[in-house]
Motif scaffolding. Sequence first.
Motif, mmCIF file in Angstrom:
data_model
loop_
_atom_site.group_PDB
_atom_site.id
_atom_site.type_symbol
_atom_site.label_atom_id
_atom_site.label_comp_id
_atom_site.label_asym_id
_atom_site.label_seq_id
_atom_site.Cartn_x
_atom_site.Cartn_y
_atom_site.Cartn_z
ATOM 1 N N UNK A 97 0.851 -1.183 0.000
ATOM 2 C CA UNK A 97 0.000 0.000 0.000
ATOM 3 C C UNK A 97 0.889 1.236 0.000
ATOM 4 N N UNK A 98 0.689 2.108 -0.982
ATOM 5 C CA UNK A 98 1.441 3.355 -1.085
ATOM 6 C C UNK A 98 0.470 4.526 -0.994
ATOM 7 N N UNK A 99 0.968 5.657 -0.508
ATOM 8 C CA UNK A 99 0.128 6.846 -0.545
ATOM 9 C C UNK A 99 0.941 8.091 -0.861
ATOM 10 N N UNK A 100 0.243 9.011 -1.545
ATOM 11 C CA UNK A 100 0.819 10.249 -2.060
ATOM 12 C C UNK A 100 -0.010 11.421 -1.544
ATOM 13 N N UNK A 101 0.578 12.605 -1.595
ATOM 14 C CA UNK A 101 -0.179 13.794 -1.194
ATOM 15 C C UNK A 101 -1.305 14.089 -2.176
ATOM 16 N N UNK A 102 -1.026 13.880 -3.475
ATOM 17 C CA UNK A 102 -2.013 14.191 -4.508
ATOM 18 C C UNK A 102 -1.933 13.145 -5.612
ATOM 19 N N UNK A 103 -3.014 13.021 -6.352
ATOM 20 C CA UNK A 103 -3.055 12.096 -7.485
ATOM 21 C C UNK A 103 -1.951 12.415 -8.491
ATOM 22 N N UNK A 104 -1.684 13.712 -8.693
ATOM 23 C CA UNK A 104 -0.706 14.106 -9.699
ATOM 24 C C UNK A 104 0.679 13.533 -9.393
ATOM 25 N N UNK A 105 1.022 13.428 -8.120
ATOM 26 C CA UNK A 105 2.322 12.856 -7.764
ATOM 27 C C UNK A 105 2.416 11.401 -8.215
ATOM 28 N N UNK A 106 1.324 10.669 -8.046
ATOM 29 C CA UNK A 106 1.299 9.280 -8.515
ATOM 30 C C UNK A 106 1.393 9.223 -10.034
ATOM 31 N N UNK A 107 0.604 10.048 -10.712
ATOM 32 C CA UNK A 107 0.584 10.022 -12.175
ATOM 33 C C UNK A 107 1.909 10.472 -12.769
ATOM 34 N N UNK A 108 2.650 11.336 -12.057
ATOM 35 C CA UNK A 108 3.955 11.799 -12.536
ATOM 36 C C UNK A 108 5.081 10.821 -12.219
ATOM 37 N N UNK A 109 4.751 9.743 -11.521
ATOM 38 C CA UNK A 109 5.772 8.758 -11.180
ATOM 39 C C UNK A 109 6.642 9.148 -10.005
ATOM 40 N N UNK A 110 6.177 10.086 -9.173
ATOM 41 C CA UNK A 110 6.956 10.487 -8.002
ATOM 42 C C UNK A 110 6.980 9.368 -6.965
ATOM 43 N N UNK A 111 7.939 9.449 -6.060
ATOM 44 C CA UNK A 111 7.999 8.490 -4.964
ATOM 45 C C UNK A 111 6.842 8.746 -3.998
ATOM 46 N N UNK A 112 6.267 7.687 -3.433
ATOM 47 C CA UNK A 112 5.170 7.890 -2.478
ATOM 48 C C UNK A 112 5.670 8.509 -1.183
ATOM 49 N N UNK A 113 4.746 9.123 -0.457
ATOM 50 C CA UNK A 113 5.086 9.607 0.880
ATOM 51 C C UNK A 113 5.543 8.450 1.753
ATOM 52 N N UNK A 114 4.794 7.355 1.682
ATOM 53 C CA UNK A 114 5.143 6.151 2.431
ATOM 54 C C UNK A 114 4.612 4.935 1.701
ATOM 55 N N UNK A 115 5.157 3.789 2.077
ATOM 56 C CA UNK A 115 4.741 2.519 1.497
ATOM 57 C C UNK A 115 4.845 1.459 2.578
ATOM 58 N N UNK A 116 3.863 0.577 2.636
ATOM 59 C CA UNK A 116 3.913 -0.484 3.641
ATOM 60 C C UNK A 116 3.382 -1.781 3.054
ATOM 61 N N UNK A 117 4.097 -2.892 3.239
ATOM 62 C CA UNK A 117 3.531 -4.191 2.850
ATOM 63 C C UNK A 117 2.396 -4.549 3.805
ATOM 64 N N UNK A 118 1.383 -5.212 3.298
ATOM 65 C CA UNK A 118 0.183 -5.470 4.093
ATOM 66 C C UNK A 118 0.248 -6.774 4.882
ATOM 67 N N UNK A 119 1.395 -7.416 4.914
ATOM 68 C CA UNK A 119 1.530 -8.677 5.640
ATOM 69 C C UNK A 119 1.092 -8.530 7.094
ATOM 70 N N UNK A 120 0.186 -9.407 7.528
ATOM 71 C CA UNK A 120 -0.184 -9.466 8.934
ATOM 72 C C UNK A 120 -1.237 -8.483 9.381
ATOM 73 N N UNK A 121 -1.687 -7.607 8.499
ATOM 74 C CA UNK A 121 -2.704 -6.632 8.883
ATOM 75 C C UNK A 121 -4.097 -7.267 8.873
ATOM 76 N N UNK A 122 -5.015 -6.618 9.575
ATOM 77 C CA UNK A 122 -6.432 -6.963 9.566
ATOM 78 C C UNK A 122 -7.219 -5.697 9.256
ATOM 79 N N UNK A 123 -8.236 -5.815 8.398
ATOM 80 C CA UNK A 123 -9.064 -4.669 8.028
ATOM 81 C C UNK A 123 -10.318 -4.648 8.896
ATOM 82 N N UNK A 124 -10.572 -3.513 9.535
ATOM 83 C CA UNK A 124 -11.802 -3.303 10.305
ATOM 84 C C UNK A 124 -12.554 -2.123 9.694
ATOM 85 N N UNK A 125 -13.859 -2.277 9.536
ATOM 86 C CA UNK A 125 -14.678 -1.189 8.995
ATOM 87 C C UNK A 125 -15.676 -0.672 10.023
ATOM 88 N N UNK A 126 -15.538 -1.113 11.267
ATOM 89 C CA UNK A 126 -16.409 -0.650 12.350
ATOM 90 C C UNK A 126 -15.584 0.187 13.319
#
Length: 615
Positions: A97-126
């Motif tokens: 999972x990567x995240x950027x400040x803005x969509x344009x940074x992703x579309x321009x091929x910039x490095x993400x603000x951060x990146x994390x592998x999702x190994x071992x995580x659990x998703x909660x929606x409550x």
Amino acid sequence: MGGRPSSPLDKRQQKQLRGQVDTLLRNFLPCYRGQLAASVLWQISQELGPQEPAGCQLLHSKKLPRVREHRGPLTLLQGHPPQWQPIFCVLRGDGRLEWFSHREEYENGDHPLESTPLTGYTVLTSQSEYLRLLDALCPDSSGDHTQEEPDLLLETPVQFPLFLQHPFRRHLCLSAATGKMQQAWSLALQGGIRLRGTVLRRSQAPAARAFLDAIRLYRQQRGHFGDDDATLGSDAEVLTAVLMRQLLPELRSQTLPGLRESGRARAWSWTKLLDAVHASVLAGASAGLRAFQPEKDELLVALERTIRPDVEQMLQLQARVAGRLQAEVQGPLESCLRRKVDMQLPRVTQTLLSTLEAELTVVQTLLTQGMDRLSRHLRRSSSGARLRKEVYSFGEMPWDPELMQTCYHEAEQSRGRLGQLTAPFGFFGTQSLVFGAQDLAQQLMADAVATFLQLADQYLTTALDCDQAAQQLEKVGGRVLKKFRSDSGSARRKFIHGWLLCIFLPFVLSQLEPSCKAELPEFEGEVLAMGSPALTIEGIYEDVVRGVLLQRINQEKSSVHWSLAASPHHKPSSCFRRRFREGFPQWFSQFSFQRGTCTLHGFLLFCHRIFIFPQ
């Protein structure tokens, strides 16, 4: 809980962690070397032994496992003090999972603000469920949750939250704009978590098999016989999880009393500390395994060279010692099985079987609907664009998170029941088990889809009109369903056998540990005289126990009627939208779809090449 500030660990603590990682590697690598040797012996013996008839009838999909890339705007709770801030998130095909400040940074091929592998995580929606989890993480005797900044932020209702929780890493608090976006992200994230978690169990490489066996033996030597979810992830991630479990009690006793915060802010500080410890351990484990890689490669070559000439002699010795050893331990082993396993084995077997049957029934239903839909559109539609869309959607079915969730839900529903049945045997790996069942559903769906496309390519010709072509597709669909039922029965047997061993074998070994292990030294001399690391008396002893337990498991097959055919391991495949879109126009322009003349053959040939034989 988004931004990653400077590490809360001082130099002394970091040095101490490096020493603990070095100790772990120093104790683990001898186990790994021994299991590499045992794995090579097993592989050679399989090659030389009697070959079972091929049980796989579906085409084996050739795509590498991945998840469909997912991206879009979210908000993330981050910063100091924490605030909800807009970001642009991207879930990569490898489960990062990567995240950027803005969509344009992703579309321009910039490095993400951060990146994390999702190994071992659990998703909660409550939100309420997440707050209960957070409160239980670091119980605060004051019970006051009203004065801390994180508490105030999290108490504010979040309409469409996505909380990513990890036992040893920082939590990610995300929020979507709509319920539909929340659902789509939740399914995508769950797919990434599963992909990252099952990388070793999916692998058929001798080194992966050896690594998992070495982890189990390493933990058994330290008194931990039960299986759990520590083996989710890559080799470095698994080693990190093992050490984190060892360190956690000491970290709690030494660190929690010193945390100044209260309430949920205290829990946030605790996860921040755990994240720093986890990052340090993971870096050390990764470096240690990288340093071991050249030795491992040389060792595998040397083992192949030295074991193969003597393999028959080694197998004869193994069988001779195993026979004598079985006569010695048969009494205590049978007593243990009668008293502690036989009553629960049918219940666990039936629960596993019903779980898989429910899941694979849904897979078959979805597959049938997809094939029928193609036949209907071929009869009724003269639109090439519509047929293109339908064939593409059919090829995408194994990688459609929303569609496949109807299958995955069946496995997820059984988690609680399986946990209750297996916990008395020290098995706490229900997440790994559920992931394995979901992987199996996806693999069979992918193989069935690939088989349908290939057979359609073979049976459709330019001489057929659309009605005739639709009839041929229906016949192809019938053949695929027959193959699917055969392969699903074989895969079901293999899956249940494997997981019953994971559940019961460590427990039985732990029960026999005080008495039977004491008998091993008298058998050891003959094995040591062979002079090969591939044969150890402990390994032969475990094979004996495994063999007797497998006999018990096989006795269950007649009562629950599960298939006996052997099944090779399938790897899931994937579909690449970009290659489809780029390749489609130059092919599709050659074909027209008219009521009188069916040129679907060429179109399906293209789909066959895209979906089945990627370059």
